[in-house]
Design an enzyme around this catalytic site. Structure first.
Site, short mmCIF file in Angstrom:
data_model
loop_
_atom_site.label_atom_id
_atom_site.label_comp_id
_atom_site.label_asym_id
_atom_site.label_seq_id
_atom_site.Cartn_x
_atom_site.Cartn_y
_atom_site.Cartn_z
CD GLU A 80 1.40 -5.36 8.36
OE1 GLU A 80 1.54 -6.59 8.26
OE2 GLU A 80 2.23 -4.54 7.94
CG HIS A 83 -0.16 0.11 2.52
ND1 HIS A 83 0.34 1.29 3.02
CD2 HIS A 83 0.22 -0.85 3.40
CE1 HIS A 83 0.97 1.07 4.15
NE2 HIS A 83 0.92 -0.22 4.41
#
Length: 375
Positions: free
Chosen positions: A260, A185
Site C-alpha cells: 500500500e 485484502h
C-alpha cells in the site's frame, strides 16, 4: 551537506535476549518523494541490540552509497544511542560498536551524512525488516534475498512461502493473455474504522470479519484454476492470500511493489481527521499526484512501482491465471492504467475489502477490464 540528490536511510536492529538471536533491517528512500529505493536485512547470529543497530546503520549507508556515492544522506533511527554517538555528542566505549562506528563513518564523507532521531512508530519499516531477520536468526536460518527490481529487497520464510522473481525481459507469450484476478485484502480493525493503513504503519492483521471475507474469496469462482497467488508484504494481504492458497493449492509469492501507499504522518487517521489537521497539505495532495503526505509517498511513486510490477507479471505469467492480493491504491493505479484514466480518477474508483477485479493483460501491452469490485 552537499546540494545534489538527497537520500534517506532508516535503520534498526535488535536481539532476542540481548545478547541473543539478532538481526537488522534498513531502507533507503528518495528523501524528496519517499519512494523506496532499496531494502536490506540480515540475520547475524548471536549479538546485542546495540551491535545489531550499528550493523543496520552500516548496511543502510552502504546501500545508499551504492545508489549514489555523491548524495546527501539523512539517517533516521529510533536508537538515541547510535544517533548521539554517530553525531559525535556521546563517546563510543564498547569495542565492537567503536569498530562498527568507524566503518560507518568511512562509507561516505562526514559532510554528506546527517543523523537524527525518530520515534519507533516512524521507523516501522526498518523495524519490521529487523524483526523478520531476528525470526530467521532464532530459527537458525539465513536471510532469503529477492531479486525483485529495482530495490535490493530481502524476504524470509516468515514473510512468504516464496519470493516472486520475474525475468528481466518478456519470455514471449505467443499471444497468450494473462488473466489477473485482483483482490483487495480483507478487512482489518482499521479498515472497519475507515482509517488509513499505509505501507509502514501499524500493519494490522485481519479482523474476525476479515477472516470470514477471506474464506469467502477463497471459495469464489474467479480464483479457481489459479496456480499462483501473489501478495504484498503486508500482514492483511498475506493472510488473505494464504486463505486463498489453502483452498486452491496455489503457491504464494510475495512482491513488495504491491504494498500500500506510505501515508506518512497521516497513517492511522480518518479522512476527516486528515482534513482537519492538515488542510493545506490535503488540498495539495488531492489535486497533484506528485505531492506526498507529510513523511509519506506520492501517488506518482506508487504508479511507477505498479507499472514495473505489472510489466513483470505480463512477462512471467503469460497464458496463466494469477490471483494478486493487494491494496486500494495499487489496485486502483493498475486499473486506471488498463482503462487509460488519469490520476484524477484515483479516488473515484471504489474497491471494497475482499472485492475482485478481473483483468486480461496481453503481451503486446493492451488490456481488457472484465469486471470491477465484485463482492
Amino acid at each position: 551537506m552537499s546540494g545534489g540528490r538527497r537520500l534517506r536511510v532508516e535503520a534498526d536492529g535488535g536481539s532476542r535476549g540481548n545478547p541473543g538471536p539478532a538481526g537488522y533491517g534498513a531502507v533507503v528512500k528518495d528523501a524528496a518523494t519517499g519512494e523506496v529505493l532499496a531494502e536490506v536485512a540480515e540475520s547475524i547470529g548471536r549479538a546485542t541490540n546495540n551491535v545489531a543497530e550499528y550493523r543496520g546503520l552500516l548496511a543502510g549507508l552502504r546501500a545508499a552509497a551504492e545508489l549514489d556515492p555523491s548524495a546527501s544522506v539523512e539517517v533516521r533511527m529510533d536508537s538515541k544511542l547510535v544517533v548521539e554517538q554517530m553525531s559525535g555528542r556521546w563517546q563510543v566505549k564498547h569495542a565492537d560498536m567503536r569498530r562498527l562506528a568507524q566503518e560507518a563513518r568511512a562509507v561516505l564523507p562526514a559532510g554528506q551524512v546527517d543523523y537524527g532521531w525518530i520515534p519507533r512508530a516512524q521507523n516501522s519499516h526498518a523495524d519490521r525488516l529487523a524483526n523478520e531477520a531476528m525470526d530467521a536468526a532464532a530459527a537458525g536460518r539465513q536471510w532469503q534475498r529477492s531479486t525483485t527490481a529495482p530495490t535490493t529487497t530481502t524476504t524470509t520464510a516468515a514473510t512468504a512461502s516464496a519470493v516472486a522473481t520475474p525475468p528481466a525481459a518478456p519470455a514471449g507469450g505467443g499471444g497468450r493473455p494473462l488473466d489477473l484476478v485482483l483482490v483487495r485484502h480483507a478487512s482489518t480493525s482499521l479498515t472497519e474504522q475507515q482509517r488509513l493503513s499505509g505501507r509502514y504503519g501499524e500493519d494490522p492483521e485481519l479482523s474476525e470479519t476479515g477472516r470470514q471475507e477471506a474464506r469467502r474469496v477463497a471459495e469464489c469462482a474467479e480464483v479457481r484454476g489459479a496456480g499462483v497467488v501473489i501478495t504484498s508484504t503486508m500482514r492483511r494481504s498475506r493472510q488473505t492470500a494464504e486463505a486463498i492458497a489453502e483452498r486452491t493449492g496455489a503457491q504464494v509469492l510475495v512482491d513488495p511493489q504491491w504494498d500500500e501507499t506510505d501515508f506518512g504522518d497521516w497513517d492511522g487517521s480518518t479522512a476527516a481527521e486528515v482534513v482537519r489537521r492538515w488542510p493545506a497539505e490535503f488540498a495539495a495532495w488531492s489535486t497533484d499526484p506528485a505531492v506526498a503526505p507529510p513523511g509519506g509517498e506520492p501517488l506518482v511513486a506508487v504508479e511507477r512501482r505498479v507499472q514495473r510490477a505489472a510489466a513483470a507479471l505480463r512477462a512471467r505469467w503469460a497464458g496463466e491465471r494469477v490471483v494478486l492480493v493487494t491494496h486500494g491504491d495499487p489496485l486502483r493505479a493498475l486499473l486506471r492504467e488498463c482503462l487509460g484514466c488519469g490520476s484524477h480518477m484515483q479516488r473515484r474508483i471504489r474497491v471494497d475489502p475482499a472485492s475482485r477485479t478481473l483483468l486480461r493483460l496481453h503481451d503486446d501491452g493492451t488490456s481488457e477490464v472484465l469486471a470491477v469490485n465484485r463482492v
